[in-house]
Scaffold this motif. Structure first.
Motif, mmCIF file in Angstrom:
data_model
loop_
_atom_site.group_PDB
_atom_site.id
_atom_site.type_symbol
_atom_site.label_atom_id
_atom_site.label_comp_id
_atom_site.label_asym_id
_atom_site.label_seq_id
_atom_site.Cartn_x
_atom_site.Cartn_y
_atom_site.Cartn_z
ATOM 1 N N GLY B 176 0.829 -1.206 0.000
ATOM 2 C CA GLY B 176 0.000 0.000 0.000
ATOM 3 C C GLY B 176 0.858 1.249 0.000
ATOM 4 O O GLY B 176 0.628 2.198 -0.766
ATOM 5 N N PHE B 177 1.894 1.248 0.840
ATOM 6 C CA PHE B 177 2.787 2.404 0.919
ATOM 7 C C PHE B 177 3.496 2.641 -0.410
ATOM 8 O O PHE B 177 3.507 3.751 -0.945
ATOM 9 C CB PHE B 177 3.807 2.199 2.042
ATOM 10 C CG PHE B 177 4.976 3.136 1.958
ATOM 11 C CD1 PHE B 177 4.835 4.463 2.321
ATOM 12 C CD2 PHE B 177 6.208 2.697 1.486
ATOM 13 C CE1 PHE B 177 5.899 5.339 2.219
ATOM 14 C CE2 PHE B 177 7.276 3.576 1.377
ATOM 15 C CZ PHE B 177 7.115 4.899 1.747
ATOM 16 N N LEU B 178 4.087 1.568 -0.957
ATOM 17 C CA LEU B 178 4.842 1.732 -2.207
ATOM 18 C C LEU B 178 3.922 2.183 -3.340
ATOM 19 O O LEU B 178 4.296 3.033 -4.156
ATOM 20 C CB LEU B 178 5.545 0.424 -2.573
ATOM 21 C CG LEU B 178 6.675 -0.005 -1.626
ATOM 22 C CD1 LEU B 178 7.231 -1.354 -2.032
ATOM 23 C CD2 LEU B 178 7.781 1.044 -1.584
ATOM 24 N N GLY B 179 2.696 1.624 -3.370
ATOM 25 C CA GLY B 179 1.740 2.036 -4.398
ATOM 26 C C GLY B 179 1.409 3.516 -4.282
ATOM 27 O O GLY B 179 1.444 4.264 -5.273
ATOM 28 N N GLY B 180 1.096 3.961 -3.062
ATOM 29 C CA GLY B 180 0.778 5.374 -2.832
ATOM 30 C C GLY B 180 1.959 6.264 -3.181
ATOM 31 O O GLY B 180 1.815 7.323 -3.806
ATOM 32 N N PHE B 181 3.156 5.816 -2.788
ATOM 33 C CA PHE B 181 4.364 6.587 -3.053
ATOM 34 C C PHE B 181 4.564 6.775 -4.561
ATOM 35 O O PHE B 181 4.855 7.869 -5.044
ATOM 36 C CB PHE B 181 5.559 5.869 -2.432
ATOM 37 C CG PHE B 181 6.849 6.628 -2.537
ATOM 38 C CD1 PHE B 181 7.220 7.496 -1.534
ATOM 39 C CD2 PHE B 181 7.681 6.468 -3.640
ATOM 40 C CE1 PHE B 181 8.402 8.213 -1.633
ATOM 41 C CE2 PHE B 181 8.859 7.180 -3.747
ATOM 42 C CZ PHE B 181 9.218 8.056 -2.746
ATOM 43 N N LEU B 182 4.401 5.672 -5.307
ATOM 44 C CA LEU B 182 4.589 5.748 -6.766
ATOM 45 C C LEU B 182 3.544 6.666 -7.405
ATOM 46 O O LEU B 182 3.854 7.398 -8.347
ATOM 47 C CB LEU B 182 4.514 4.347 -7.383
ATOM 48 C CG LEU B 182 5.782 3.509 -7.222
ATOM 49 C CD1 LEU B 182 5.581 2.132 -7.835
ATOM 50 C CD2 LEU B 182 6.981 4.217 -7.874
ATOM 51 N N LEU B 183 2.329 6.613 -6.884
ATOM 52 C CA LEU B 183 1.282 7.480 -7.413
ATOM 53 C C LEU B 183 1.674 8.953 -7.233
ATOM 54 O O LEU B 183 1.551 9.767 -8.159
ATOM 55 C CB LEU B 183 -0.046 7.191 -6.696
ATOM 56 C CG LEU B 183 -1.234 8.052 -7.110
ATOM 57 C CD1 LEU B 183 -1.563 7.827 -8.577
ATOM 58 C CD2 LEU B 183 -2.455 7.723 -6.248
ATOM 59 N N ILE B 184 2.205 9.282 -6.044
ATOM 60 C CA ILE B 184 2.637 10.660 -5.791
ATOM 61 C C ILE B 184 3.822 11.012 -6.691
ATOM 62 O O ILE B 184 3.879 12.086 -7.280
ATOM 63 C CB ILE B 184 3.007 10.843 -4.301
ATOM 64 C CG1 ILE B 184 1.757 10.686 -3.444
ATOM 65 C CG2 ILE B 184 3.666 12.191 -4.058
ATOM 66 C CD1 ILE B 184 2.016 10.633 -1.970
ATOM 67 N N TYR B 185 4.762 10.049 -6.794
ATOM 68 C CA TYR B 185 5.946 10.293 -7.611
ATOM 69 C C TYR B 185 5.561 10.546 -9.071
ATOM 70 O O TYR B 185 6.067 11.462 -9.720
ATOM 71 C CB TYR B 185 6.897 9.089 -7.514
ATOM 72 C CG TYR B 185 8.194 9.301 -8.234
ATOM 73 C CD1 TYR B 185 9.128 10.197 -7.732
ATOM 74 C CD2 TYR B 185 8.482 8.626 -9.421
ATOM 75 C CE1 TYR B 185 10.321 10.413 -8.392
ATOM 76 C CE2 TYR B 185 9.670 8.836 -10.083
ATOM 77 C CZ TYR B 185 10.587 9.735 -9.568
ATOM 78 O OH TYR B 185 11.759 9.963 -10.222
ATOM 79 N N ARG B 186 4.615 9.739 -9.542
ATOM 80 C CA ARG B 186 4.139 9.910 -10.917
ATOM 81 C C ARG B 186 3.475 11.273 -11.089
ATOM 82 O O ARG B 186 3.655 11.946 -12.111
ATOM 83 C CB ARG B 186 3.147 8.770 -11.218
ATOM 84 C CG ARG B 186 2.597 8.757 -12.630
ATOM 85 C CD ARG B 186 3.652 8.286 -13.612
ATOM 86 N NE ARG B 186 3.221 8.494 -14.990
ATOM 87 C CZ ARG B 186 3.342 9.641 -15.651
ATOM 88 N NH1 ARG B 186 3.900 10.688 -15.053
ATOM 89 N NH2 ARG B 186 2.931 9.765 -16.891
ATOM 90 N N THR B 187 2.722 11.663 -10.079
ATOM 91 C CA THR B 187 2.005 12.938 -10.154
ATOM 92 C C THR B 187 2.962 14.120 -10.259
ATOM 93 O O THR B 187 2.775 15.008 -11.087
ATOM 94 C CB THR B 187 1.112 13.124 -8.908
ATOM 95 O OG1 THR B 187 0.281 11.990 -8.783
ATOM 96 C CG2 THR B 187 0.272 14.375 -9.024
ATOM 97 N N ILE B 188 4.003 14.117 -9.399
ATOM 98 C CA ILE B 188 4.874 15.293 -9.404
ATOM 99 C C ILE B 188 5.747 15.345 -10.643
ATOM 100 O O ILE B 188 6.262 16.395 -10.994
ATOM 101 C CB ILE B 188 5.756 15.375 -8.127
ATOM 102 C CG1 ILE B 188 6.549 14.086 -7.947
ATOM 103 C CG2 ILE B 188 4.911 15.672 -6.917
ATOM 104 C CD1 ILE B 188 7.356 14.073 -6.680
ATOM 105 N N ASN B 189 5.920 14.205 -11.330
ATOM 106 C CA ASN B 189 6.710 14.225 -12.555
ATOM 107 C C ASN B 189 5.848 14.256 -13.814
ATOM 108 O O ASN B 189 6.336 14.004 -14.905
ATOM 109 C CB ASN B 189 7.637 13.013 -12.586
ATOM 110 C CG ASN B 189 8.772 13.190 -11.610
ATOM 111 O OD1 ASN B 189 9.473 14.201 -11.644
ATOM 112 N ND2 ASN B 189 8.925 12.265 -10.697
#
Lengths: 295, 322
Positions: B176-189
């Motif tokens: 769950g954490f890694l998924g959420g993190f990647l979603l944020i990472y994708r968003t900011i890039n």
């Protein structure tokens, strides 16, 4: 009806505290552009200062009204000189974060030494004037019973608020202050020591908070967290008022206290939330607050 | 107005590569935790807060919006999930969905109100709104006031993963954490993230370029609130309760502290900050209220001398974007 008047009086008293605290916040915000998150903690220090004065040195309420604001004000000026000063020119949010940290430190230290329970502070019983012992007792106004001390809090804080308003809006010192808020560089060019003025202003705002603390000590007990939750309501008051004018924060403070008191009478379940609900409504209609200038 | 973050470095392919390596290292390290003998409950808790801090950082680090009420999403999602799991007897995946939906709905409403103001005003409005919710939850019957919702059943995720087993729960939380993190990472890039950064740097210019900045900020707010809610739902399975502490404004302060310690506007800062603060609370618990004082001192020290935070300082030193 008795209960309604009693709630109205409670509302006016809370309003006095809201007004004194939001006034101090407005003064500080005007000069330093900082939302002083430590305001609640400094309010609490004012109350504790009165408590120490009484129990360690035997100095009573009347002197505490003068000494506590000065002592806490000096503490505030030291904070300004040692820490807040370094944030000038940075994003305002750093000021908020720094004062939040200061509030945590101050409240944490007091909690360590005094726990979380309240300490009692007696209403002064001197001087004796015309059958009344100091501010103790009360009088029957016909439609309700008025405890003298509560009446005193409302009248005294109203006087202090108006005096502050007069100082800032009507005197020469206030004119310098307002000018320095608008354009510090220009005011400096006229040979006025702006940094010193900023320090004194912070001391004044903090002193107002401490004064509110002394006033509240006999009503609410003296507790380390007495300011922590109050300050959030005051922030809401400030948002509603809009931080525009000194008078705005005074009027909003008293008005919201009264509205809160009325809510407690008519619909007690909402009494804790009415200020926040009002804030939402005001913001939806007028995003700058009632008397606000633009951010 | 000087910028809140130290983000002068351009996003280059090299920066992307650095961040990918960091991410892989982080995922592997966290994946090894159950075999290392480290108390998994502590790491799971830290992971929930890390995701929460990352969601918060999306707003302040990339949108320049300091929300001082992010605890409301944590607490709301927690209560929604806990109620769905315990009273309605929902399965874990549906429980999480209810919590996330609750936080998303809340973020739409609160975002609509608060996004109209900036800077200090925005911070104070979010703070007051979260305190409004605190009092509602204090009185609402379904939250059980001071007691909170306790003894929440963990159940089986998708009918397969038995969440009452610590190791299984750990990997679910980690996923769950890694998924959420990647979603944020994708968003900011993404292009959306670039517009968000331009709003942070100079909103007037972004408006003059034709961007409807309010819509961008609102979308960022909703995304941040929803992911914060996801963290709150995950936390219900870890702690097996939902309580008022998660909604109180001091929790919002802690979220800010975690992000500040790790580094505002850095990709990995909030994760490091969350681990540092949760570890501190865990290991200094014996000092009682002095923990509050220590947190205050860290706050003051960060603001006065250490504004880039741990990851921000490291990234600045190596001239890398992290």
């Amino acid at each position: 009806m008795q209960a309604l008047y009693a709630q109205l009086l409670v509302g006016l008293i809370n309003g006095s505290f809201y007004a004194l605290l939001s006034l101090g916040l407005a003064v500080i915000f005007g000069m330093l552009n900082i939302i002083n998150f430590a305001h609640g903690a400094l309010y609490m220090m004012g109350a504790f200062c009165a408590y120490f004065l009484l129990h360690l040195t035997g100095i009573g309420y009347w002197w505490a009204l003068i000494i506590a604001p000065i002592a806490v004000g000096i503490f505030g000026m030291i904070l300004e000189r040692t820490m807040l000063q370094w944030l000038a020119g940075l994003d305002h949010l750093y000021g908020l974060l720094l004062t939040f940290g200061i509030a945590l430190i101050v409240q944490g230290v007091f909690q360590n030494y005094f726990g979380s329970s309240g300490l009692p502070y007696a209403i002064p019983d001197y001087p004796e004037v015309g059958g009344f012992r100091g501010l103790q007792g009360g009088m029957n106004l016909g439609f309700m019973f008025l405890p003298i001390y509560r009446g005193w809090v409302v009248v005294f804080s109203l006087v202090v608020c108006l005096a502050t308003w007069f100082l800032i809006e009507k005197t020469r010192l206030g004119a310098y202050l307002r000018a320095a808020t608008e354009n510090p560089t220009l005011v400096r060019a006229f040979g006025i020591n702006v940094p010193r003025m900023i320090t004194l202003t912070y001391g004044l705002g903090v002193g107002l908070a401490a004064l509110a603390g002394v006033l509240s000590a006999p009503i609410n007990q003296v507790r380390p967290l007495m300011g922590a939750d109050l300050i959030i309501v005051v922030f809401a008051v400030v948002v509603i008022g809009g931080m525009g004018s000194i008078m705005g924060s005074i009027i909003t403070g008293f008005a919201l206290g009264v509205i809160e008191g009325l809510t407690k009478y008519f619909y007690p379940e909402a009494s804790n939330t009415v200020v926040f609900v009002l804030m939402v409504l005001v913001l939806l209609v007028k995003p700058t607050g009632l008397t606000g200038r633009t951010a | 107005m000087s910028a809140l973050t130290d983000d002068t470095l351009p996003v280059t392919p090299r920066a992307m590569r650095d961040e990918m390596i960091m991410f892989a290292a982080m995922a592997v390290l966290l994946g090894l935790v159950p075999m290392s003998g480290i108390y998994p409950f502590f790491v799971m808790q830290a992971l929930c807060f890390a995701l929460l801090a990352c969601a918060f950082n999306l707003l302040i680090g990339y949108g320049g919006l300091l929300s001082f009420g992010h605890a409301m999403f944590l607490g709301t999602a927690g209560y929604c999930s806990a109620h769905a799991l315990k009273v309605w007897g929902f399965t874990p995946e549906l429980g999480i969905l209810v919590g996330v939906a609750g936080a998303a709905a809340l973020s739409v409403v609160t975002g609509f109100i608060s996004i109209r103001r900036q800077g200090i005003y925005f911070a104070m409005i979010t703070l007051a709104l979260s305190q409004l919710l605190y009092f509602i939850y204090l009185q609402a019957p379904f939250t059980h006031g001071e007691d909170g919702i306790q003894g929440i059943p963990q159940g089986r995720l998708f009918g397969i993963f038995d969440l009452s087993k610590p190791t299984v729960l750990y990997y679910v939380v980690l996923a769950g954490f890694l998924g959420g993190f990647l979603l944020i990472y994708r968003t900011i890039n993404s292009p959306f993230g670039e517009v968000l950064k331009s709003i942070r740097e100079n909103e007037q210019r972004a408006i003059s370029l034709g961007y409807k900045t309010d819509q961008y900020k609102l979308l960022a707010f909703i995304l941040s609130g929803t992911i914060a809610g996801f963290a709150g739902s995950l936390k219900v399975f870890v702690a097996q309760n939902a309580s008022l502490t998660d909604v109180h404004w001091t929790m919002s302060g802690e979220i800010v502290l975690m992000t500040l310690v790790g580094g505002l506007g850095t990709v990995f800062g909030p994760v490091v900050g969350a681990f540092v603060i949760i570890a501190m609370q865990q290991y200094l618990a014996g000092f009682g209220q002095w923990v509050t004082v220590i947190q205050g001192v860290i706050f003051v020290a960060c603001v006065l001398t250490f504004r880039r935070g741990i990851i921000g300082e490291i990234a600045h030193y190596f001239r890398r974007s992290l």
